[in-house]
Structures are given as structure tokens and as C-alpha cells.
Design a protein around this motif. Structure first.
Motif: not given
Length: 431
Positions: A86-90, A133-134, A173-180, A407-411
Motif C-alpha cells: 500500500n506504499g507504507d515504508i517499514l 494523501d500521496n 502476520d501482516y495485513q495491508p494498512g496495519q500500523t502496528e 529500496t525502490i517504491d512503486p512510484k
């Protein structure tokens, strides 16, 4: 034994370092056939301390047609990053290692290295950055997971997030949008961690998601503490992502610090930090394809069959089997990041590898402290490296940052972790 007078030793080391410098130019050591001088061995290694300084109004320098911005500051030793679907960066934050300093050389090198690093406490955590908001500003920042053990390598396979701590691969475990994280990590497999001279555990996943590759560095420079402490080290492990079973994938790799799979192939590539104390132009760090079952020389030889006479007993059969790397990056540049480009980067940076070079200590003329781009053609390096992000160090030795993971992001942005100023930088095309 009387206490070692570190200051006196350092003064002597500085004087000795100025006495002998190889005349080989850096440019002669780049590419598939680097020029290799005779080894220069002395009482003390050639040294040059990085001189940390704040960025102030400065920022790193990028080519025309690109912008660079700091998207996160005041982190706790950022090492590697992972862009989530989803574009988040860890961001993996921390510092590991617990190797004893057994020789005067170790004390000296440790002193110099510590002076060129951040004084910030190790985070031992994952931090999540979100641009809701990209617009290129990452306004949300959360601690995704904490109380980890010097996390470094990161990989996502489906709904499983894998983290390579210095002592084990763990998963969440990870689901898109998780913040923790939704719970504590589960251990997939333990990793060699006794002594931990080279503690970083780089990691990437196979394209089909079945396997993880983990780089495990040596416990010494050239096995000076005996081969018994090198068991299961100086190699890349292949790990089954479900069961945790593992095997040596490639060996003789002194310190594999970053890995990536070339897009459109199943070919694993890695950057390797080579050995020290043979002079300022030995031994070149390198970028190489990693072949299943191959032996790359450490500790008995370097760059194929060049014997390291310091290693006893010598092993001619092992030397004869040693595979030469694909591409020299130059000596003592300390590459710690590797990411293959995508078409979204644009221009001459479309096909190739970005490499974060942390910077030298075992030479008096600094090298590295930048991000370079190695162009590729037909699945192989094709040409000299091109500077992409520079300005981390000034001519007077002031050091503002030290790049690690890339790292390369999708954008089409390049994400660069800087573990000296504790910053995440983002480089984007202007058009």
C-alpha cells in the motif's frame, strides 16, 4: 598486561598510514577486471576517521532531473527499508554485534569506526512511515514492532512479514494498512550469533515466495580467531519460508550485506564487504550474481585465486575452486544496500542496480559515502558506476550522512536509509 594507551597507538597509526598508499587509481578497480596491487601489510592498518557533522541547510546531491527530500528524521539507526504493497515504508532500526577486541588492531579500528557513527541509542524496532494523501510527505509515523534484536533484513511474502534479527529470522502476520504488529514475533529459524563480529543479517525472498535468502557475515577479518568460530558463517543461507529448514546456498562470502533478485529472472545478486588490512587498494568490495553451491574464496583467497597468505593452514584445493565475482565496486567502500531499478526511475537509471556505499575506514583517502548506479544490459553489469546520491561527505572530511539500505517504491522513488544522521531520504524524478 598494561592498559593500552589508545591515543598513542592512534597517533602512530596515523603516521604509518601516511607512509604507504597504493598508486592505483580508484577507476582502475571498477568493473569485472579490477587492477589488484601487491598486498601492503604493516603493524597497523591504514586508517581515516569519518568526522560526523550535522546537515544544517545542506542536503545530499542528486543528478539534474531528480529531487531529494528527507521523509523521516530523528530515527534510531535506520538500516534497511521495505516498501509495503500500500506504499507504507517499514524501517529496520538498530545496532548489533558483541565481538571482543582481542588485538591492538581491533582496539584501534574499533575506536576509529565508533567515531564515525551515530551516538544515538539502538532502536531495536520497526518503524512504519505512511504518506496518506500521496503528496510525498510521510505525515504518519508509528512503531510497528519493538524489543527486537538488531533487526536488519526485511521481506514480505503474502501475509507474512519476515525480519532478520541478528540472532534469528522471525515473522509477523501482516495485513495491508496495519500500523502496528498484531502480536509478538514467531521465530522461523535461529541464525548464528555467537560473538557476531559481522552482525548484520541481510535478507530477500525468492520471486515465487517459497524461499528466503539470508546473508551471514564472518566472525573475523580473515579467520584470525580460528575456523571453529566461523561455522555456518561467511555464507548465504537458503531458508524454506514455511518450515524454516535451511541449507548453505553459497559460501566463502566474507560479509554479504544486501541482496536482491534481478527483475524478470530468478537470479540472486549480492554486495559483499571484503577483507581489510592488506592496504588501501585491497581488497575490492563487490557486486556479484550468487550461484547455488559456489565458493567465493573467503578466507583463503580473494577475487578468485589470489591467495591470502595470512590464512594458515592454506588450502590450495579451496583456492582452486574459488569463483571470481562479477563486478568490483572498489576497495573499502562498504556497500550495504542493493536494489534493482525499475522503468519508473527514468533516463539512464532504468536498467541496473542502485548500491548504498556506507564509506571506508581502512584507507587514508575516503571512498564510498554515496549511492551509485551500476548499469546492466542482458542481465549483467555493463559499464562504470554512475554517481546518483552524493554529498554525504565534504572535501574537508566532514561527514553528514552514511547511506545504508536502498529500496525502490512503486512510484519510482529511491528510498535511502542514512544511519549517521538517522534520516530516510527519498529521491524522485522531477517529471
Amino acid at each position: 598486561m598494561k592498559p593500552i594507551n589508545v591515543l598513542s597507538i592512534i597517533i602512530v597509526a596515523a603516521l604509518l598510514s601516511a607512509c604507504s598508499e597504493s598508486k592505483i587509481e580508484d577507476s582502475a578497480q571498477l568493473g569485472p577486471n579490477p587492477e589488484l596491487p601487491e598486498a601492503e601489510r604493516g603493524l597497523l592498518p591504514t586508517l581515516k576517521i569519518a568526522d560526523p557533522a550535522g546537515w544544517g541547510d545542506r542536503r545530499p546531491i542528486v543528478p539534474s532531473g531528480y529531487n531529494i527530500t528527507a521523509i523521516a528524521t530523528d530515527l534510531q539507526i535506520p538500516r534497511q527499508t521495505l516498501v509495503l504493497p500500500n506504499g507504507d515504508i517499514l524501517v529496520a532500526e538498530g545496532r548489533g554485534g558483541n565481538a571482543a577486541k582481542l588485538r591492538p588492531k581491533d582496539v584501534i579500528a574499533g575506536y576509529f569506526k565508533s567515531k564515525g557513527t551515530t551516538s544515538v541509542e539502538s532502536g531495536d524496532r520497526l518503524t512504519l512511515l505512511r504518506d496518506g494523501d500521496n503528496d510525498g510527505t510521510y505525515e504518519t509515523r508509528n512503531v510497528f514492532a519493538e524489543n527486537l534484536n538488531a533487526p536488519y533484513g526485511l521481506a514480505l511474502i503474502g501475509d507474512q512479514l519476515y525480519v532478520a534479527n541478528q540472532d534469528a529470522v522471525v515473522q509477523f502476520d501482516y495485513q495491508p494498512g496495519q500500523t502496528e504488529a498484531s502480536g509478538p514475533p514467531r521465530q522461523l529459524t535461529a541464525l548464528p550469533s555467537e560473538v557476531n563480529h559481522h552482525w548484520t543479517k541481510a535478507m530477500t525472498a525468492s520471486p515465487d515466495g517459497r524461499l528466503l535468502y539470508v546473508g551471514i557475515g564472518s566472525n573475523s577479518n580473515i579467520a584470525e580467531n580460528g575456523l571453529n568460530v566461523e561455522e555456518n558463517r561467511a555464507m548465504i543461507w537458503e531458508i524454506d519460508a514455511k518450515s524454516g529448514t535451511h541449507r548453505p546456498y553459497a559460501t566463502g562470502l566474507r560479509n554479504p550485506t544486501a541482496m536482491d533478485v534481478l527483475p524478470g529472472t530468478n537470479q540472486l545478486w549480492a554486495v559483499i564487504n571484503e577483507r581489510d588490512e592488506l592496504g588501501p587498494r585491497l581488497v575490492p568490495d563487490y557486486l556479484t550474481s550468487v550461484q547455488d553451491g559456489a565458493f567465493y574464496g573467503w578466507p583463503y583467497s580473494y577475487w578468485g585465486q589470489h591467495v591470502d597468505s595470512r590464512v594458515k593452514p592454506q588450502q590450495p584445493d579451496m583456492v582452486a575452486a574459488a569463483v571470481a565475482p562479477d563486478y568490483s565496486l572498489g576497495s573499502h567502500k562498504a556497500p550495504l544496500g542493493l536494489a534493482f531499478s525499475t522503468a519508473t526511475m527514468g533516463g539512464k537509471f532504468t536498467e541496473g542496480a542502485f548500491i548504498g556505499e556506507h564509506g571506508s575506514w581502512n584507507r587514508s583517502d575516503p571512498a564510498g559515502y554515496d549511492v551509485v548506479f551500476v548499469p546492466f544490459s542482458n542481465g549483467k553489469p555493463a559499464g562504470d558506476p554512475v554517481d546518483f546520491v552524493t554529498g554525504f561527505q565534504s572535501e574537508d572530511g566532514k561527514t553528514f550522512g552514511r547511506p545504508v539500505g536502498v529500496t525502490i517504491d512503486p512510484k519510482g522513488a529511491l528510498i535511502v536509509a542514512d544511519d549517521l544522521s538517522n534520516t530516510i531520504w527519498r529521491v524522485t524524478p522531477t517529471q
